[in-house]
Enzyme design. Structure first.
Site, PDB file in Angstrom:
ATOM      1  N   ASP A  31      -7.237   8.196  10.099  1.00  0.00           N
ATOM      2  CA  ASP A  31      -5.869   7.924  10.593  1.00  0.00           C
ATOM      3  C   ASP A  31      -5.663   8.338  11.976  1.00  0.00           C
ATOM      4  O   ASP A  31      -6.042   9.493  12.163  1.00  0.00           O
ATOM      5  CB  ASP A  31      -4.753   8.208   9.592  1.00  0.00           C
ATOM      6  CG  ASP A  31      -5.038   7.498   8.085  1.00  0.00           C
ATOM      7  OD1 ASP A  31      -4.813   6.152   8.359  1.00  0.00           O
ATOM      8  OD2 ASP A  31      -5.145   8.106   7.130  1.00  0.00           O
ATOM      9  N   TYR A  34     -11.191  -5.021   2.518  1.00  0.00           N
ATOM     10  CA  TYR A  34     -10.311  -4.641   3.476  1.00  0.00           C
ATOM     11  C   TYR A  34     -11.008  -4.804   5.108  1.00  0.00           C
ATOM     12  O   TYR A  34     -11.986  -3.845   5.109  1.00  0.00           O
ATOM     13  CB  TYR A  34      -9.803  -3.393   3.381  1.00  0.00           C
ATOM     14  CG  TYR A  34      -8.478  -2.785   4.116  1.00  0.00           C
ATOM     15  CD1 TYR A  34      -8.854  -2.521   5.740  1.00  0.00           C
ATOM     16  CD2 TYR A  34      -7.405  -2.392   3.711  1.00  0.00           C
ATOM     17  CE1 TYR A  34      -7.835  -2.072   6.424  1.00  0.00           C
ATOM     18  CE2 TYR A  34      -6.388  -1.916   4.444  1.00  0.00           C
ATOM     19  CZ  TYR A  34      -6.436  -1.674   5.791  1.00  0.00           C
ATOM     20  OH  TYR A  34      -5.647  -0.987   6.661  1.00  0.00           O
ATOM     21  N   GLU A  63       0.887  -1.260   0.054  1.00  0.00           N
ATOM     22  CA  GLU A  63       0.105  -0.141   0.079  1.00  0.00           C
ATOM     23  C   GLU A  63       0.993   1.346  -0.154  1.00  0.00           C
ATOM     24  O   GLU A  63       1.858   1.386   0.892  1.00  0.00           O
ATOM     25  CB  GLU A  63      -1.119  -0.004   1.237  1.00  0.00           C
ATOM     26  CG  GLU A  63      -2.027  -0.835   1.233  1.00  0.00           C
ATOM     27  CD  GLU A  63      -3.117  -0.669   2.402  1.00  0.00           C
ATOM     28  OE1 GLU A  63      -2.864   0.257   3.107  1.00  0.00           O
ATOM     29  OE2 GLU A  63      -3.562  -1.612   2.721  1.00  0.00           O
TER      30      GLU A  63
END
Length: 274
Positions: free
Chosen positions: A60, A175, A49
């Protein structure tokens, strides 16, 4: 068959899971991030990634936020990110590359232009964390036209009734965001993963990667016992940050320290199912 599908098929035949490390483009500078990217396959990365630095990475935690800001200070732009992938592809035409980031820079660049240029550079898939499935048409057509996989995210809180919506148009792999919250915080337990993954297996034939909170070789091994891949980001970025000098510049140990940690993770992943 795409690089992503080919890689997962080969790993399935080998009876092992995948390790997917993360590198932030231009963190702390272009040359260092490119050296890391080039070194990752040899250190055990099965897919990689590449983060597209953005000033407001809402999904994040502090570690990736700081990496994104370092990347922006290091000269990151969409053009520069794609140049980095192009440079990587001169020596490696096999390792799948997934761009991960947010939709604002893509919109500024242009959806069609972005997908065409990303595919031309050698990108294989996209994880755009702030585009819900209901708005997936923004990228679905240009991504499909250029052979890019759209990788969707599923959380522990995603109800069964929503899974078909999330999976509509998904490709490459699924994911699984293994925790509620932002990246790099707590880690899901083996019991939590063992309970969560069968529900997803019942809904899709896509490989399942587990991310958010995987830090140690043991945790990476647990992830590939439960699913098909382990994604490691914040742990590697913490190591990178710890090697920088007082001005935030790379040192002689930056690349080697991150790649050594990656080798330890890869050894654990490769031994996990033996």
């Amino acid at each position: 068959m795409s690089r992503i599908a080919s890689r997962f098929a080969a790993l399935k035949q080998q009876g092992r899971g995948a390790l997917i490390p993360y590198v932030e483009a231009c963190d702390p500078d272009y040359e260092t991030s490119l050296a890391l990217l080039r070194g990752m396959p040899g250190a055990g990365a099965d897919l990689i990634e590449v983060g597209m630095p953005f000033s407001d990475p809402s999904a994040d935690g502090p570690t990736i936020q700081k990496a994104a800001l370092r990347g922006l200070r290091g000269g990151a732009s969409m053009k520069r990110v794609l140049e980095m992938i192009t440079a990587f592809r001169r020596d490696d035409n096999e390792t799948p590359i997934i761009l991960m980031g947010y939709v604002n820079p893509i919109e500024a660049y242009g959806h069609d232009r972005f997908c065409a240029d990303a595919a031309r550079a050698g990108v294989d898939g996209l994880i755009i964390v702030d585009v819900p499935p209901e708005e997936g048409d923004l990228l679905r057509a240009p991504a499909a036209a250029n052979g890019l996989d759209i990788i969707r995210l599923v959380a522990p809180t995603t109800p069964d009734a929503r899974l078909p919506i999330v999976l509509d148009g998904a490709s490459g792999f699924l994911y699984y965001v293994s925790i509620t919250g932002v990246t790099g915080t707590r880690t899901a337990s083996s019991d939590e993963l063992s309970a969560a993954i069968p529900r997803l297996r019942a809904a899709t034939d896509l490989p399942i990667a587990i991310g958010f909170g995987i830090r140690t070789p043991e945790q990476a091994a647990n992830a590939v016992r439960a699913a098909d891949a382990a994604v490691v980001a914040s742990a590697l970025l913490n190591t990178l940050e710890g090697t920088l000098d007082a001005d935030g510049h790379a040192t002689a140990t930056t690349v080697s320290s991150v790649l050594e940690q990656l080798r330890e993770l890869a050894d654990a992943v490769r031994a996990a199912r033996k």
